[in-house]
Design a protein around this motif. Structure first.
Motif, PDB file in Angstrom:
ATOM      1  N   GLU A 166      -6.597 -46.455  29.423  1.00 57.57           N
ATOM      2  CA  GLU A 166      -5.885 -47.221  28.405  1.00 57.57           C
ATOM      3  C   GLU A 166      -5.646 -48.585  28.529  1.00 57.57           C
ATOM      4  OE1 GLU A 166      -5.879 -45.428  25.565  1.00 57.57           O
ATOM      5  OE2 GLU A 166      -7.236 -43.727  26.446  1.00 57.57           O
ATOM      6  N   ILE A 167      -5.033 -48.786  29.624  1.00 56.03           N
ATOM      7  CA  ILE A 167      -4.715 -50.217  29.832  1.00 56.03           C
ATOM      8  C   ILE A 167      -5.838 -51.109  29.977  1.00 56.03           C
ATOM      9  CG2 ILE A 167      -3.819 -51.984  31.896  1.00 56.03           C
ATOM     10  CD1 ILE A 167      -1.677 -49.397  32.505  1.00 56.03           C
ATOM     11  N   GLY A 168      -6.997 -50.786  30.574  1.00 56.49           N
ATOM     12  CA  GLY A 168      -8.296 -51.476  30.666  1.00 56.49           C
ATOM     13  C   GLY A 168      -8.921 -51.736  29.007  1.00 56.49           C
ATOM     14  N   LEU A 169      -8.596 -50.797  28.235  1.00 55.63           N
ATOM     15  CA  LEU A 169      -8.787 -50.744  26.800  1.00 55.63           C
ATOM     16  C   LEU A 169      -8.038 -51.556  26.068  1.00 55.63           C
ATOM     17  CD1 LEU A 169      -9.915 -47.142  26.073  1.00 55.63           C
ATOM     18  CD2 LEU A 169     -11.669 -49.201  26.577  1.00 55.63           C
ATOM     19  N   GLY A 170      -6.991 -52.232  26.703  1.00 54.96           N
ATOM     20  CA  GLY A 170      -6.160 -53.070  25.818  1.00 54.96           C
ATOM     21  C   GLY A 170      -4.838 -52.524  24.943  1.00 54.96           C
ATOM     22  N   HIS A 171      -4.646 -51.245  25.458  1.00 49.69           N
ATOM     23  CA  HIS A 171      -3.662 -50.479  24.716  1.00 49.69           C
ATOM     24  C   HIS A 171      -2.239 -50.711  25.170  1.00 49.69           C
ATOM     25  CE1 HIS A 171      -7.160 -47.686  23.362  1.00 49.69           C
ATOM     26  NE2 HIS A 171      -6.760 -48.660  22.480  1.00 49.69           N
ATOM     27  N   ALA A 172      -1.194 -51.082  24.493  1.00 50.79           N
ATOM     28  CA  ALA A 172       0.272 -51.099  24.834  1.00 50.79           C
ATOM     29  C   ALA A 172       0.644 -49.583  25.130  1.00 50.79           C
ATOM     30  CB  ALA A 172       1.230 -51.741  23.742  1.00 50.79           C
ATOM     31  N   ASN A 173       1.887 -49.679  25.608  1.00 50.03           N
ATOM     32  CA  ASN A 173       2.567 -48.269  25.991  1.00 50.03           C
ATOM     33  C   ASN A 173       2.686 -47.257  25.079  1.00 50.03           C
ATOM     34  OD1 ASN A 173       2.744 -49.044  28.813  1.00 50.03           O
ATOM     35  ND2 ASN A 173       4.744 -49.754  28.756  1.00 50.03           N
ATOM     36  N   ALA A 174       3.095 -47.816  23.668  1.00 50.47           N
ATOM     37  CA  ALA A 174       3.308 -46.897  22.634  1.00 50.47           C
ATOM     38  C   ALA A 174       2.090 -46.495  22.168  1.00 50.47           C
ATOM     39  CB  ALA A 174       3.859 -47.733  21.429  1.00 50.47           C
ATOM     40  N   GLU A 175       0.753 -46.935  22.159  1.00 50.68           N
ATOM     41  CA  GLU A 175      -0.303 -46.920  21.817  1.00 50.68           C
ATOM     42  C   GLU A 175      -1.010 -45.816  22.859  1.00 50.68           C
ATOM     43  OE1 GLU A 175      -2.157 -50.715  19.654  1.00 50.68           O
ATOM     44  OE2 GLU A 175      -1.978 -50.474  21.884  1.00 50.68           O
ATOM     45  N   ILE A 176      -0.760 -45.865  24.147  1.00 43.59           N
ATOM     46  CA  ILE A 176      -1.088 -44.975  25.084  1.00 43.59           C
ATOM     47  C   ILE A 176      -0.264 -43.642  24.915  1.00 43.59           C
ATOM     48  CG2 ILE A 176      -1.112 -44.557  27.626  1.00 43.59           C
ATOM     49  CD1 ILE A 176      -1.535 -47.645  27.966  1.00 43.59           C
ATOM     50  N   ALA A 177       0.790 -43.836  24.710  1.00 44.64           N
ATOM     51  CA  ALA A 177       1.667 -42.432  24.710  1.00 44.64           C
ATOM     52  C   ALA A 177       1.256 -41.781  23.313  1.00 44.64           C
ATOM     53  CB  ALA A 177       3.093 -42.896  24.284  1.00 44.64           C
ATOM     54  N   ALA A 178       0.819 -42.285  22.324  1.00 43.20           N
ATOM     55  CA  ALA A 178       0.148 -41.581  21.168  1.00 43.20           C
ATOM     56  C   ALA A 178      -0.986 -40.955  21.598  1.00 43.20           C
ATOM     57  CB  ALA A 178       0.204 -42.428  19.959  1.00 43.20           C
ATOM     58  N   ARG A 179      -1.802 -41.838  22.301  1.00 41.54           N
ATOM     59  CA  ARG A 179      -3.386 -41.320  22.568  1.00 41.54           C
ATOM     60  C   ARG A 179      -3.325 -40.212  23.545  1.00 41.54           C
ATOM     61  NH1 ARG A 179      -7.594 -44.713  21.171  1.00 41.54           N
ATOM     62  NH2 ARG A 179      -8.569 -44.553  23.183  1.00 41.54           N
ATOM     63  N   LEU A 180      -2.390 -40.163  24.437  1.00 42.56           N
ATOM     64  CA  LEU A 180      -2.471 -39.314  25.588  1.00 42.56           C
ATOM     65  C   LEU A 180      -1.444 -38.116  25.603  1.00 42.56           C
ATOM     66  CD1 LEU A 180      -2.963 -41.570  28.665  1.00 42.56           C
ATOM     67  CD2 LEU A 180      -4.746 -40.428  27.413  1.00 42.56           C
ATOM     68  N   HIS A 181      -0.842 -38.008  24.131  1.00 37.09           N
ATOM     69  CA  HIS A 181       0.300 -37.172  24.062  1.00 37.09           C
ATOM     70  C   HIS A 181       1.285 -36.895  25.023  1.00 37.09           C
ATOM     71  CE1 HIS A 181      -2.640 -35.882  21.000  1.00 37.09           C
ATOM     72  NE2 HIS A 181      -3.676 -36.007  21.943  1.00 37.09           N
ATOM     73  N   MET A 182       2.157 -37.947  25.279  1.00 37.17           N
ATOM     74  CA  MET A 182       3.113 -38.063  26.246  1.00 37.17           C
ATOM     75  C   MET A 182       4.133 -38.937  25.786  1.00 37.17           C
ATOM     76  SD  MET A 182       1.666 -40.371  29.421  1.00 37.17           S
ATOM     77  CE  MET A 182       0.197 -39.124  29.728  1.00 37.17           C
ATOM     78  N   SER A 183       5.220 -39.035  26.253  1.00 35.94           N
ATOM     79  CA  SER A 183       6.416 -40.035  25.718  1.00 35.94           C
ATOM     80  C   SER A 183       6.156 -41.269  26.405  1.00 35.94           C
ATOM     81  CB  SER A 183       7.791 -39.317  26.383  1.00 35.94           C
ATOM     82  OG  SER A 183       7.785 -39.477  27.818  1.00 35.94           O
ATOM     83  N   GLU A 184       6.704 -42.348  25.843  1.00 26.45           N
ATOM     84  CA  GLU A 184       6.589 -43.592  26.297  1.00 26.45           C
ATOM     85  C   GLU A 184       7.139 -43.984  27.400  1.00 26.45           C
ATOM     86  OE1 GLU A 184       6.944 -48.110  24.295  1.00 26.45           O
ATOM     87  OE2 GLU A 184       7.514 -46.488  23.096  1.00 26.45           O
ATOM     88  N   ALA A 185       8.357 -43.065  27.663  1.00 24.59           N
ATOM     89  CA  ALA A 185       9.020 -43.317  29.027  1.00 24.59           C
ATOM     90  C   ALA A 185       8.069 -42.872  30.108  1.00 24.59           C
ATOM     91  CB  ALA A 185      10.111 -42.416  29.159  1.00 24.59           C
ATOM     92  N   THR A 186       7.353 -41.625  29.862  1.00 20.54           N
ATOM     93  CA  THR A 186       6.263 -41.287  30.948  1.00 20.54           C
ATOM     94  C   THR A 186       5.375 -42.159  31.167  1.00 20.54           C
ATOM     95  OG1 THR A 186       6.836 -39.026  30.072  1.00 20.54           O
ATOM     96  CG2 THR A 186       4.781 -39.138  31.515  1.00 20.54           C
ATOM     97  N   VAL A 187       4.818 -42.718  30.343  1.00 22.01           N
ATOM     98  CA  VAL A 187       3.617 -43.794  30.280  1.00 22.01           C
ATOM     99  C   VAL A 187       4.320 -45.031  31.379  1.00 22.01           C
ATOM    100  CG1 VAL A 187       2.360 -45.428  29.040  1.00 22.01           C
ATOM    101  CG2 VAL A 187       2.685 -43.421  28.115  1.00 22.01           C
ATOM    102  N   LYS A 188       5.461 -45.543  31.031  1.00 16.51           N
ATOM    103  CA  LYS A 188       6.144 -46.435  31.847  1.00 16.51           C
ATOM    104  C   LYS A 188       6.123 -46.004  33.354  1.00 16.51           C
ATOM    105  CE  LYS A 188       8.676 -48.691  28.078  1.00 16.51           C
ATOM    106  NZ  LYS A 188       9.994 -49.193  27.536  1.00 16.51           N
TER     107      LYS A 188
END
Length: 217
Positions: A166-188
């Motif tokens: 997801e980082i390679g695709l240019g997505h920010a943390n909030a976008e990654i959280a939504a796409r992978l169904h996890m909290s933003e804190a977990t993404v961080k």
């Protein structure tokens, strides 16, 4: 409020950047500098969240100043902002620890977004610069570099790999959280572990690792 330091040897450029940034309710320009040495002193004195850094300046240039600033404890994010996009300059800026690389003709709303992303620990590259990075990577010895890159990813968990894609695709943390169904804190947390496992200092280096390994095309 996101505090920003402006670094450019042209006073008119600094004034223009200040006018753009001060249209945002969540940003404040806490100072400016006309060369790299003054920028280093200003960072130590004012402790900005984000530095907008020109490349070509008299005395200490922006690349050397970026490296010195990023070597400090708890350094600010540095966005290199310049009029030219030679690929060597892009790579040197990223190697120096720059969080992003934007051209000076970047639209104001993209500049504001880049500052917000940098302050949040994300990064942004001008689209043309992103294409340069991909073109350069594909022009290199793919087989050897892909093998080496995959070796670096061997210790990642499946979830960390997904976040890296997801980082390679240019997505920010909030976008990654939504796409992978996890909290933003977990993404961080995953991003922090990726920095450690891949010996990266910014998200652009993580994206490059993903491209080199072939997990993002």
């Amino acid at each position: 409020m996101i505090s920003v330091l402006l670094v450019d040897d042209e006073a008119l450029v600094r004034v223009g950047l200040r006018m753009i940034l001060e249209t945002a309710d969540d940003m404040t320009v806490i100072g400016d500098a006309a060369d790299g040495r003054a920028a280093i002193d200003a960072v130590a004195r004012d402790r900005p969240d984000v530095v907008l850094m020109d490349v070509r300046m008299p005395g200490l240039d922006g690349l050397a100043a970026t490296a010195a600033i990023r070597a400090r404890p708890r350094p600010p994010a540095v966005i290199v902002l310049t009029t030219f996009d030679a690929d060597d300059t892009v790579f040197r800026a990223l190697e120096a620890g720059a969080t992003g690389f934007l051209l000076k003709d970047t639209p104001p709303h993209d500049l504001l977004r880049a500052v917000r992303l940098a302050a949040a620990g994300d990064s942004m590259l001008s689209p043309g610069v992103t294409r340069q990075l991909i073109d350069r990577l594909t022009a290199e010895d793919r087989t050897r570099r892909r093998r080496d890159a995959l070796d670096r990813l061997r210790d990642l968990t499946e979830r960390e790999r997904q976040v890296l894609v997801e980082i390679g695709l240019g997505h920010a943390n909030a976008e990654i959280a939504a796409r992978l169904h996890m909290s933003e804190a977990t993404v961080k947390s995953h991003v922090t572990r990726l920095f450690d496992k891949l010996s990266a200092t910014n998200r652009v280096q993580l994206a490059i690792a993903a491209f080199r390994a072939g997990i993002v095309e």
